[in-house]
Design a protein around this motif. Structure first.
Motif: not given
Lengths: 417, 164
Positions: B46, B49, B84, B143, B153-154
């Protein structure tokens, strides 16, 4: 395994807060209620041991609270054990008590449960309960149970076309039933409009679709056949025991095939990916186990009354399907048709369920067991002071206890001998 | 005259909610030294990214939320990088929350599905109104610039050019 009977039940009135009584005193009250129902024939001296259920040490702010209950009700130095399994804690406790008799270890056992949720504010209480979800992946994003169940019913709506009105109807049914139950916490004669207009808590779940936090206790006394004959005039036999589990994170649940009940066919679910997040696989597995043991082939025909875990109005609909009262996807129609109302084919939650009785977690499954026991004894008028909720000629019933997002589920069948 | 031994008086009073039954405020707080242990690579990811899932080389099963052992065969899984972009599998808007998150309401939770991955991932969706959220909608992982070393964090947003 030898036959096991329920011989007595006792409950306290569930309340948002009961600050005048601690958990020990509440259990003692429910325990004395149960003993009084046996006309003084059973005394603590004849109880061989106990199983004690409570969910959260955070609420009590007291570890080993079970030991304090055992002490307070006068059962020391007999053996006891604490059971915990989230919302299903009470149901698991009942089944553990059954096992202690079925195995031959005890002749008489007390299953005693409680929760004192008023020790903290509601948002903190929601946080304690949310700690019973994965604290690395689910809780930190703001995950909590109202949100999880909302996502589960949103998927159910997507898969099957279930509507907000349909699960609101469950809330209306259960709250109106509770108006005749003096032990219920929320005795509200709600209308569909009241439920639909109550504020959103986690869309699409509204205030009245969600059970409340409670203080309360419940007790069931179970016994072997010999002991049941000795202490009780009308014992009720436990004829089916089933339990199941599922992944702690609902995101991890598979998208596979439905485990079929005897009255279902594979072709019923050709395109359904199961359980996903729309259904509770543990509930289905628990039902299969209990039905097999009790010889139930078509639950809608073979059962007379059900007390199931409706922490959310939506989960009652989902549970109709897990229990096979209708096919997967037909839960909404089942309530639309009024099949689960007091006048319906198979009354579900005549007590008012968790939605209206309240949900003091460790007590809940035992409260359900006690009320179903009274239904089968035809003793609802005796204990509730009116006969409105007594299901006429009830002979065989089901209790269903369920933990967060369906991680543990128990299904137990009780029968009038 | 010798004085009797005594405990010192406590200056700070106690907050009383009710006199009878006597109800007082008590406080409980704890700092944990919480290790992510075998899941550490996910949280490292995380911060770089990356969203890491795990897959079972034997069962060919792919977990969007990582598990270091396969839930079917019990064998060890291997880490892999998730796409993603995914789609909303289910969602809700929370207007009430656990105390820790009460100040953040209303917020949106989503279960995200990724193409070819067997399980889902729970996260936040940011910047989309309730009336615009739909199951099947494309979402993209973003992120935080400064890692908190938590799953927070995401988060997900609606991609700019949404070619649904």
């Amino acid at each position: 395994m030898r036959p096991v009977y329920v011989i007595a039940g006792g409950i306290t009135k569930f309340a948002k807060a009961n600050p005048a009584k601690d958990f020990r005193l509440m259990v003692k009250e429910a325990f004395d209620f149960a003993l009084a129902d046996l006309d003084g024939k059973l005394t603590p001296a004849e109880i061989d041991g106990s199983v004690i259920s409570y969910f959260s040490d955070h609420f009590t702010r007291q570890l080993k609270a079970g030991a304090m209950v055992q002490d307070f009700v006068g059962l020391c130095p007999k053996p006891h054990v604490r059971i915990e399994g989230g919302g299903a804690t009470g149901g698991l406790c009942f089944q553990q008590a059954w096992e202690s008799i079925a195995s031959g270890r005890y002749e008489v056992v007390a299953a005693m449960g409680f929760e004192t949720m008023s020790q903290v504010e509601t948002a903190k209480g929601n946080e304690f309960i949310a700690l019973a979800s994965d604290t690395d992946y689910d809780f930190p994003v703001g995950g909590y149970y109202n949100g999880y169940y909302a996502m589960m019913v949103v998927r159910h709506m997507h898969e099957f076309g279930t509507t907000e009105e349909q699960f609101a109807r469950v809330a209306v049914k259960n709250h109106n039933n509770a108006c005749h139950n003096p032990y219920a916490q929320e005795r509200l004669a709600l209308t569909l409009e009241d439920v639909m207009r109550s504020e959103y808590i986690a869309w699409p779940l509204k205030r009245h679709d969600i059970c409340v936090m409670s203080d309360g206790a419940a007790v069931c006394i179970l016994a072997s056949e010999k002991a049941a004959e000795k202490f009780c005039r009308n014992p009720i036999r436990i004829t089916g025991i089933g339990a199941g589990s599922d992944c702690m994170r609902f995101a991890d649940r598979p998208h596979g095939q439905v485990p079929l009940l005897p009255h279902e066919r594979k072709s019923d679910y050709k395109y359904l990916k199961y359980p996903g997040v729309h259904s509770f696989r543990a509930g289905r597995v628990a039902a299969m186990g209990a039905y097999k043991m009790a010889g139930i082939e078509n639950p809608l025909e073979d059962l007379d009354v059900i007390e199931l875990h409706d922490a959310y109005s939506s989960s009652e609909l989902q549970t109709y399907e897990d229990l096979g009262l209708c096919k997967y996807g037909e839960g909404g129609r089942f309530i639309d048709q009024g099949q689960s109302t007091l006048q319906g084919k198979l009354p579900v939650n005549p007590s008012g369920g968790l939605l209206a009785c309240g949900h003091p977690v460790g007590a809940t499954g035992l409260m359900q067991a006690a009320t179903l026991f009274w239904q089968l004894q035809r003793a609802i008028p005796k204990h509730f002071g009116n006969d409105k909720l007594q299901v006429k000629n009830a002979r065989r019933g089901l209790i269903h206890s369920h933990a967060g997002t369906g991680t543990y589920v128990t299904v137990t069948i009780l029968e009038r001998p | 005259m010798p004085t009797e031994p005594r405990l010192p008086e406590i200056e700070r009073g106690t907050e009383v909610f009710s006199v009878d039954p006597l109800t007082i405020r008590t406080h409980f707080e704890v700092d944990y030294l919480h290790s992510y242990k075998q899941d550490t690579p996910f949280f490292h990811g995380l911060a770089k990214g990356k969203l890491l899932g795990s897959h079972c080389p034997k069962c060919r099963y792919k977990f969007a939320t990582p598990r270091v052992h396969c839930m079917y065969c019990g064998g060890p899984t291997q880490w892999f990088e998730l796409p993603t972009e995914g789609r909303i599998h289910s969602w809700t808007v929370c207007y009430f929350a656990a105390q820790e998150f009460l100040k953040e309401v209303p917020f949106t939770l989503v279960l995200v599905e990724f193409k070819g991955v067997d399980t889902l991932f729970l996260s936040r969706l940011v910047g989309v109104e309730r009336r615009d959220i739909k199951i099947g909608m494309k979402v993209k992982a973003r992120f935080r610039r400064k890692a908190t070393w938590t799953v927070r964090d995401v988060y997900f947003v609606r991609p700019k050019r949404d070619a649904d």
